[in-house]
Scaffold this motif. Sequence first.
Motif, PDB file in Angstrom:
ATOM      1  N   LYS A 255      -5.122   3.770  -8.012  1.00 36.66           N
ATOM      2  CA  LYS A 255      -6.077   3.859  -6.899  1.00 36.66           C
ATOM      3  C   LYS A 255      -6.849   2.554  -6.742  1.00 36.66           C
ATOM      4  O   LYS A 255      -7.129   2.117  -5.627  1.00 36.66           O
ATOM      5  CB  LYS A 255      -7.023   5.040  -7.112  1.00 36.66           C
ATOM      6  CG  LYS A 255      -6.333   6.381  -6.899  1.00 36.66           C
ATOM      7  CD  LYS A 255      -7.283   7.542  -7.173  1.00 36.66           C
ATOM      8  CE  LYS A 255      -6.564   8.872  -6.977  1.00 36.66           C
ATOM      9  NZ  LYS A 255      -7.426  10.018  -7.307  1.00 36.66           N
TER      10      LYS A 255
ATOM     11  N   LYS B 265       0.806  -1.218   0.000  1.00 39.02           N
ATOM     12  CA  LYS B 265       0.000   0.000   0.000  1.00 39.02           C
ATOM     13  C   LYS B 265       0.842   1.271   0.000  1.00 39.02           C
ATOM     14  O   LYS B 265       0.534   2.220  -0.717  1.00 39.02           O
ATOM     15  CB  LYS B 265      -0.934   0.001   1.217  1.00 39.02           C
ATOM     16  CG  LYS B 265      -2.029  -1.020   1.114  1.00 39.02           C
ATOM     17  CD  LYS B 265      -2.982  -0.918   2.282  1.00 39.02           C
ATOM     18  CE  LYS B 265      -4.080  -1.958   2.097  1.00 39.02           C
ATOM     19  NZ  LYS B 265      -5.303  -1.624   2.747  1.00 39.02           N
ATOM     20  N   GLN B 266       1.876   1.305   0.818  1.00 38.22           N
ATOM     21  CA  GLN B 266       2.665   2.532   0.925  1.00 38.22           C
ATOM     22  C   GLN B 266       3.342   2.889  -0.399  1.00 38.22           C
ATOM     23  O   GLN B 266       3.330   4.045  -0.824  1.00 38.22           O
ATOM     24  CB  GLN B 266       3.718   2.411   2.036  1.00 38.22           C
ATOM     25  CG  GLN B 266       4.484   3.696   2.292  1.00 38.22           C
ATOM     26  CD  GLN B 266       3.569   4.861   2.667  1.00 38.22           C
ATOM     27  OE1 GLN B 266       2.760   4.748   3.579  1.00 38.22           O
ATOM     28  NE2 GLN B 266       3.685   5.975   1.953  1.00 38.22           N
ATOM     29  N   GLU B 267       3.904   1.892  -1.051  1.00 38.99           N
ATOM     30  CA  GLU B 267       4.586   2.158  -2.328  1.00 38.99           C
ATOM     31  C   GLU B 267       3.586   2.614  -3.394  1.00 38.99           C
ATOM     32  O   GLU B 267       3.871   3.538  -4.167  1.00 38.99           O
ATOM     33  CB  GLU B 267       5.329   0.903  -2.792  1.00 38.99           C
ATOM     34  CG  GLU B 267       6.244   1.134  -3.957  1.00 38.99           C
ATOM     35  CD  GLU B 267       7.397   2.092  -3.656  1.00 38.99           C
ATOM     36  OE1 GLU B 267       7.778   2.831  -4.583  1.00 38.99           O
ATOM     37  OE2 GLU B 267       7.898   2.112  -2.521  1.00 38.99           O
TER      38      GLU B 267
ATOM     39  N   GLN C 276       0.757   4.114  -2.789  1.00 40.46           N
ATOM     40  CA  GLN C 276       0.348   5.465  -2.398  1.00 40.46           C
ATOM     41  C   GLN C 276       1.394   6.489  -2.815  1.00 40.46           C
ATOM     42  O   GLN C 276       1.062   7.579  -3.284  1.00 40.46           O
ATOM     43  CB  GLN C 276       0.103   5.547  -0.892  1.00 40.46           C
ATOM     44  CG  GLN C 276      -0.445   6.891  -0.439  1.00 40.46           C
ATOM     45  CD  GLN C 276      -1.786   7.217  -1.072  1.00 40.46           C
ATOM     46  OE1 GLN C 276      -2.735   6.448  -0.959  1.00 40.46           O
ATOM     47  NE2 GLN C 276      -1.875   8.360  -1.758  1.00 40.46           N
ATOM     48  N   ASN C 277       2.667   6.142  -2.680  1.00 41.42           N
ATOM     49  CA  ASN C 277       3.740   7.041  -3.124  1.00 41.42           C
ATOM     50  C   ASN C 277       3.639   7.322  -4.620  1.00 41.42           C
ATOM     51  O   ASN C 277       3.847   8.458  -5.070  1.00 41.42           O
ATOM     52  CB  ASN C 277       5.109   6.456  -2.799  1.00 41.42           C
ATOM     53  CG  ASN C 277       5.408   6.418  -1.321  1.00 41.42           C
ATOM     54  OD1 ASN C 277       4.746   7.086  -0.521  1.00 41.42           O
ATOM     55  ND2 ASN C 277       6.387   5.615  -0.944  1.00 41.42           N
ATOM     56  N   MET C 278       3.305   6.301  -5.401  1.00 41.14           N
ATOM     57  CA  MET C 278       3.148   6.492  -6.849  1.00 41.14           C
ATOM     58  C   MET C 278       1.965   7.405  -7.138  1.00 41.14           C
ATOM     59  O   MET C 278       2.037   8.264  -8.021  1.00 41.14           O
ATOM     60  CB  MET C 278       2.956   5.145  -7.537  1.00 41.14           C
ATOM     61  CG  MET C 278       4.194   4.276  -7.571  1.00 41.14           C
ATOM     62  SD  MET C 278       3.877   2.759  -8.481  1.00 41.14           S
ATOM     63  CE  MET C 278       4.200   1.546  -7.228  1.00 41.14           C
TER      64      MET C 278
ATOM     65  N   ASP D 180       0.784   9.694  -5.098  1.00 40.04           N
ATOM     66  CA  ASP D 180       1.175  11.033  -4.643  1.00 40.04           C
ATOM     67  C   ASP D 180       2.042  11.755  -5.670  1.00 40.04           C
ATOM     68  O   ASP D 180       2.007  12.983  -5.763  1.00 40.04           O
ATOM     69  CB  ASP D 180       1.916  10.951  -3.303  1.00 40.04           C
ATOM     70  CG  ASP D 180       1.015  10.503  -2.163  1.00 40.04           C
ATOM     71  OD1 ASP D 180      -0.232  10.551  -2.315  1.00 40.04           O
ATOM     72  OD2 ASP D 180       1.558  10.086  -1.116  1.00 40.04           O
ATOM     73  N   ASP D 181       2.804  11.003  -6.451  1.00 39.21           N
ATOM     74  CA  ASP D 181       3.640  11.602  -7.496  1.00 39.21           C
ATOM     75  C   ASP D 181       2.801  12.177  -8.643  1.00 39.21           C
ATOM     76  O   ASP D 181       3.311  12.937  -9.466  1.00 39.21           O
ATOM     77  CB  ASP D 181       4.623  10.575  -8.067  1.00 39.21           C
ATOM     78  CG  ASP D 181       5.732  10.218  -7.099  1.00 39.21           C
ATOM     79  OD1 ASP D 181       5.962  10.992  -6.139  1.00 39.21           O
ATOM     80  OD2 ASP D 181       6.380   9.164  -7.307  1.00 39.21           O
ATOM     81  N   GLN D 182       1.531  11.784  -8.708  1.00 42.74           N
ATOM     82  CA  GLN D 182       0.598  12.277  -9.730  1.00 42.74           C
ATOM     83  C   GLN D 182       1.086  12.046 -11.152  1.00 42.74           C
ATOM     84  O   GLN D 182       0.841  12.841 -12.051  1.00 42.74           O
ATOM     85  CB  GLN D 182       0.288  13.765  -9.506  1.00 42.74           C
ATOM     86  CG  GLN D 182      -0.573  14.030  -8.287  1.00 42.74           C
ATOM     87  CD  GLN D 182      -1.955  13.428  -8.417  1.00 42.74           C
ATOM     88  OE1 GLN D 182      -2.657  13.684  -9.388  1.00 42.74           O
ATOM     89  NE2 GLN D 182      -2.348  12.595  -7.466  1.00 42.74           N
TER      90      GLN D 182
END
Length: 82
Positions: free
Chosen positions: A76, A44-46, A48-50, A52-54
């Motif tokens: 998502k 999930k964290q990785e 989510q990081n992707m 967040d990079d949009q």
Amino acid sequence: LRPEDIIGILFEHSDFKINQTIPTQFYCNCSKEHVAKAVISLGKQEIQNMIDDQEPIEVNCQFCNSHYHYSIDDLKEMLKQA
């Protein structure tokens, strides 16, 4: 050289017999869904990081060199499955 020829070279002093040969071919069974599972396995964290990079991501299969593109919406959906 054919595989039979290579075996003959490697085992020239041995008594061997080739009972059957099977045609071979290279193929890769990757798919967008298959590769998505690999992305999900990052956690999930990785993912989510992707997100967040949009930026959409591209994943390349190392076996057949296919390219798979995933949008932020795809990421998502993967996050829900992780």
